[in-house]
Design a protein around this motif. Structure first.
Motif, PDB file in Angstrom:
ATOM      1  N   MET A  47       0.723  -1.131   0.149  1.00  0.00           N
ATOM      2  CA  MET A  47       0.091   0.193  -0.046  1.00  0.00           C
ATOM      3  C   MET A  47       0.407   1.060   0.276  1.00  0.00           C
ATOM      4  O   MET A  47       0.783   1.924  -1.017  1.00  0.00           O
ATOM      5  CB  MET A  47      -0.716  -0.281   1.351  1.00  0.00           C
ATOM      6  CG  MET A  47      -2.136  -0.891   1.213  1.00  0.00           C
ATOM      7  SD  MET A  47      -3.820  -0.333   2.750  1.00  0.00           S
ATOM      8  CE  MET A  47      -2.964  -1.732   3.806  1.00  0.00           C
ATOM      9  N   GLU A  48       2.001   1.735   0.914  1.00  0.00           N
ATOM     10  CA  GLU A  48       2.626   2.243   0.506  1.00  0.00           C
ATOM     11  C   GLU A  48       3.357   2.806  -0.973  1.00  0.00           C
ATOM     12  O   GLU A  48       3.154   3.881  -1.112  1.00  0.00           O
ATOM     13  CB  GLU A  48       4.146   1.939   1.556  1.00  0.00           C
ATOM     14  CG  GLU A  48       3.478   2.014   2.804  1.00  0.00           C
ATOM     15  CD  GLU A  48       4.878   1.729   3.983  1.00  0.00           C
ATOM     16  OE1 GLU A  48       6.132   1.312   3.314  1.00  0.00           O
ATOM     17  OE2 GLU A  48       4.194   2.124   5.151  1.00  0.00           O
ATOM     18  N   LYS A  49       3.735   1.112  -1.903  1.00  0.00           N
ATOM     19  CA  LYS A  49       4.724   1.242  -3.076  1.00  0.00           C
ATOM     20  C   LYS A  49       2.767   2.408  -3.509  1.00  0.00           C
ATOM     21  O   LYS A  49       3.273   2.847  -4.773  1.00  0.00           O
ATOM     22  CB  LYS A  49       4.695   0.462  -3.264  1.00  0.00           C
ATOM     23  CG  LYS A  49       5.084  -0.110  -4.831  1.00  0.00           C
ATOM     24  CD  LYS A  49       5.258  -1.027  -5.171  1.00  0.00           C
ATOM     25  CE  LYS A  49       4.620  -2.468  -5.153  1.00  0.00           C
ATOM     26  NZ  LYS A  49       4.922  -3.120  -6.097  1.00  0.00           N
ATOM     27  N   LEU A  50       2.284   2.333  -3.161  1.00  0.00           N
ATOM     28  CA  LEU A  50       0.733   2.296  -4.257  1.00  0.00           C
ATOM     29  C   LEU A  50       0.244   4.185  -3.631  1.00  0.00           C
ATOM     30  O   LEU A  50       0.078   4.536  -4.578  1.00  0.00           O
ATOM     31  CB  LEU A  50      -0.969   2.063  -4.306  1.00  0.00           C
ATOM     32  CG  LEU A  50      -0.958   0.734  -4.185  1.00  0.00           C
ATOM     33  CD1 LEU A  50      -1.958  -0.375  -4.269  1.00  0.00           C
ATOM     34  CD2 LEU A  50      -0.377   0.672  -6.053  1.00  0.00           C
ATOM     35  N   GLY A  51       1.561   4.781  -2.801  1.00  0.00           N
ATOM     36  CA  GLY A  51       1.009   6.088  -2.496  1.00  0.00           C
ATOM     37  C   GLY A  51       0.279   5.994  -1.018  1.00  0.00           C
ATOM     38  O   GLY A  51       0.189   7.466  -0.559  1.00  0.00           O
ATOM     39  N   LEU A  52      -0.373   5.447  -0.396  1.00  0.00           N
ATOM     40  CA  LEU A  52      -0.765   5.136   1.632  1.00  0.00           C
ATOM     41  C   LEU A  52      -0.135   6.532   1.854  1.00  0.00           C
ATOM     42  O   LEU A  52      -0.790   7.532   2.448  1.00  0.00           O
ATOM     43  CB  LEU A  52      -0.622   4.059   1.969  1.00  0.00           C
ATOM     44  CG  LEU A  52      -1.363   4.007   3.361  1.00  0.00           C
ATOM     45  CD1 LEU A  52      -3.198   4.185   2.617  1.00  0.00           C
ATOM     46  CD2 LEU A  52      -1.579   2.711   4.509  1.00  0.00           C
ATOM     47  N   GLY A  53       1.898   6.307   1.854  1.00  0.00           N
ATOM     48  CA  GLY A  53       1.770   7.603   3.436  1.00  0.00           C
ATOM     49  C   GLY A  53       1.880   8.606   2.124  1.00  0.00           C
ATOM     50  O   GLY A  53       1.816  10.212   3.091  1.00  0.00           O
ATOM     51  N   ASN A  66       8.757   7.888  -5.731  1.00  0.00           N
ATOM     52  CA  ASN A  66       7.414   7.602  -6.627  1.00  0.00           C
ATOM     53  C   ASN A  66       6.642   6.771  -6.854  1.00  0.00           C
ATOM     54  O   ASN A  66       7.366   5.097  -6.833  1.00  0.00           O
ATOM     55  CB  ASN A  66       8.926   7.113  -7.927  1.00  0.00           C
ATOM     56  CG  ASN A  66       9.790   8.074  -7.727  1.00  0.00           C
ATOM     57  OD1 ASN A  66       9.615   8.864  -8.125  1.00  0.00           O
ATOM     58  ND2 ASN A  66      10.954   7.623  -8.139  1.00  0.00           N
ATOM     59  N   PRO A  67       5.245   7.033  -5.872  1.00  0.00           N
ATOM     60  CA  PRO A  67       4.155   6.646  -6.003  1.00  0.00           C
ATOM     61  C   PRO A  67       3.702   5.254  -6.942  1.00  0.00           C
ATOM     62  O   PRO A  67       3.772   6.401  -8.426  1.00  0.00           O
ATOM     63  CB  PRO A  67       3.136   6.502  -5.272  1.00  0.00           C
ATOM     64  CG  PRO A  67       3.938   7.976  -4.641  1.00  0.00           C
ATOM     65  CD  PRO A  67       5.289   8.213  -5.567  1.00  0.00           C
ATOM     66  N   VAL A  68       3.231   4.196  -7.753  1.00  0.00           N
ATOM     67  CA  VAL A  68       3.227   3.744  -8.265  1.00  0.00           C
ATOM     68  C   VAL A  68       1.704   4.021  -8.871  1.00  0.00           C
ATOM     69  O   VAL A  68       1.322   4.150  -9.374  1.00  0.00           O
ATOM     70  CB  VAL A  68       3.214   2.318  -8.340  1.00  0.00           C
ATOM     71  CG1 VAL A  68       5.138   2.454  -8.829  1.00  0.00           C
ATOM     72  CG2 VAL A  68       2.761   1.438  -7.667  1.00  0.00           C
TER      73      VAL A  68
END
Length: 392
Positions: A47-53, A66-68
């Motif tokens: 979820m962090e990779k997707l941009g959660l943070g 660089n969120p995907v």
């Protein structure tokens, strides 16, 4: 071209108090942030990779460079903080008036009429924790055969019965009787069947045979519009109950979060065009309402592990939405839902990466975007953000 949306609701996973939280007694609520803080951090790499943070206002979750995925937070425009209100708003229904609640229990005329209709007295009739009231009244229920009626800070009429005293079918019949009665000024959002097993206090356990008897949606939603356009609307978990089957083409109920992920993956492998709409209820039912901070955190981490499977199963024309319907901060003194913003993540090869949606004004923007994706009739509320997240 997008042919399928996989829309997953992490039930109760809010991300911080809304500006009107004081009206609901929820100042300081922050389900994700407070759970992470209490546990010394959470391991949520997918979820962090997707941009959660990276979501505006997110606390205690790691940002990435660089969120995907695309990411943002959504405010609830409706009055309320319950499951029905949140899901309905996502699909296009906004409520100006919250569903009725009963902090002193249900009026005598309601209980009298219900007891007459089911042919037996009842126990309880007060707000209570679903596990505490079993310890308090479970043995008396077994001895007398009287079903347990209780509520909470949410708009619910809950009926608990031991499966050795009443069959699941008999309990469902009682719930339907209550649902048919609770209309007009007493139109609670949900009547909930709460079957349990066990013989003595301290050993009672609620079973997976819970069922929600919701009000019928007050007007058409994005689900109806998709179905009318000949698209599949596949419901996982309690989605079918929340919408009373309206706009659903097929549905499957689940026993827990992991079963919900399994059923979602099964629908994905069936490769049907349309919407897979999933609710993962354990965050709310098992951990939020029971103030179980550690298991709430472990549940988030367990979902994050399974998220890798979901992403690997996605086809080039799939889009994934991840969000929540309200908060239920287990670190607070109370055990009820909390008035919070909800996180939103979107991912797919047809979408851009790293798009910050900032703070959106209503959950209905999600439903309007789904309608836009499939080019079906627009819903009554919300503004599509498809152009913002589409691959250019």
């Amino acid at each position: 071209m997008i042919n399928r949306v996989v829309w997953i609701v992490l039930d109760s996973v809010g991300m911080g108090e809304m500006p009107d939280a004081s009206k609901y007694g929820d100042v300081g609520a922050n389900t994700i942030g407070n759970v992470s803080s209490r546990l010394g951090g959470l391991k949520l790499p997918n979820m962090e990779k997707l941009g959660l943070g990276n979501i505006e206002g997110m606390k205690n979750i790691n940002k990435v460079d660089n969120p995907v995925g695309c990411y943002g937070r959504f405010a609830e425009a409706s009055d309320g903080k319950d499951t029905t209100t949140g899901h309905w708003e996502m699909a296009g229904i906004q409520l100006d008036k919250a569903f009725p609640t009963y902090p002193q229990g249900f009026p005598k005329e309601i209980i009298d009429a219900f007891e007459k209709a089911i042919g037996t007295k009842t126990l309880g009739n007060k707000p209570a924790s679903g596990t505490a009231i079993l310890d308090e009244l479970g043995e008396e229920h077994i001895k007398t055969g009287y079903p347990i009626v209780y509520t909470s800070a949410d708009s619910v009429f809950q009926i608990a019965a031991n499966e050795d005293v009443y069959s699941v079918e008999e309990l469902y019949k009682m719930c339907q009787i209550a649902r048919d009665m609770l209309v007009g000024q007493h139109a609670v959002a949900r009547v909930i069947a709460r079957p349990f097993v066990g013989k003595t206090a301290g050993n009672f356990t609620r079973t997976p045979n819970r069922r929600d008897f919701s009000l019928k949606p007050i007007h058409a939603t994005v689900l109806d519009n998709l179905k009318s356009a000949g698209l599949n609307v596949m419901a996982v978990g309690k989605i079918e109950d929340i919408f009373q089957g309206a706009g659903i083409t097929e549905a499957v109920h689940t026993t827990d979060n992991m079963d919900g992920v399994d059923k979602t993956l099964e629908y994905m492998r069936a490769n049907k065009k349309g919407l897979i709409f999933t609710n993962l209820v354990d965050f709310d039912m098992k951990w939020g309402h029971r103030n179980n901070v550690e298991e709430y955190g472990r549940g988030l981490e367990a979902f994050d592990v399974r998220l890798a499977e979901i992403m690997a199963e996605m086809k080039d024309d799939d889009v994934l939405f991840i969000t929540a319907d309200h908060g239920c901060d287990p670190t607070t003194e109370g055990t009820d839902h909390t008035r919070e913003y909800v996180p939103f993540l979107a991912y797919g090869k047809a979408l851009s990466q790293g798009v910050d949606l900032k703070t959106r004004k209503t959950f209905s923007d999600m439903g309007q975007t789904v309608a836009d994706i499939f080019n079906v009739e627009a819903i009554r509320n919300g503004e599509s953000f498809l152009e913002m997240i589409s691959e250019r």
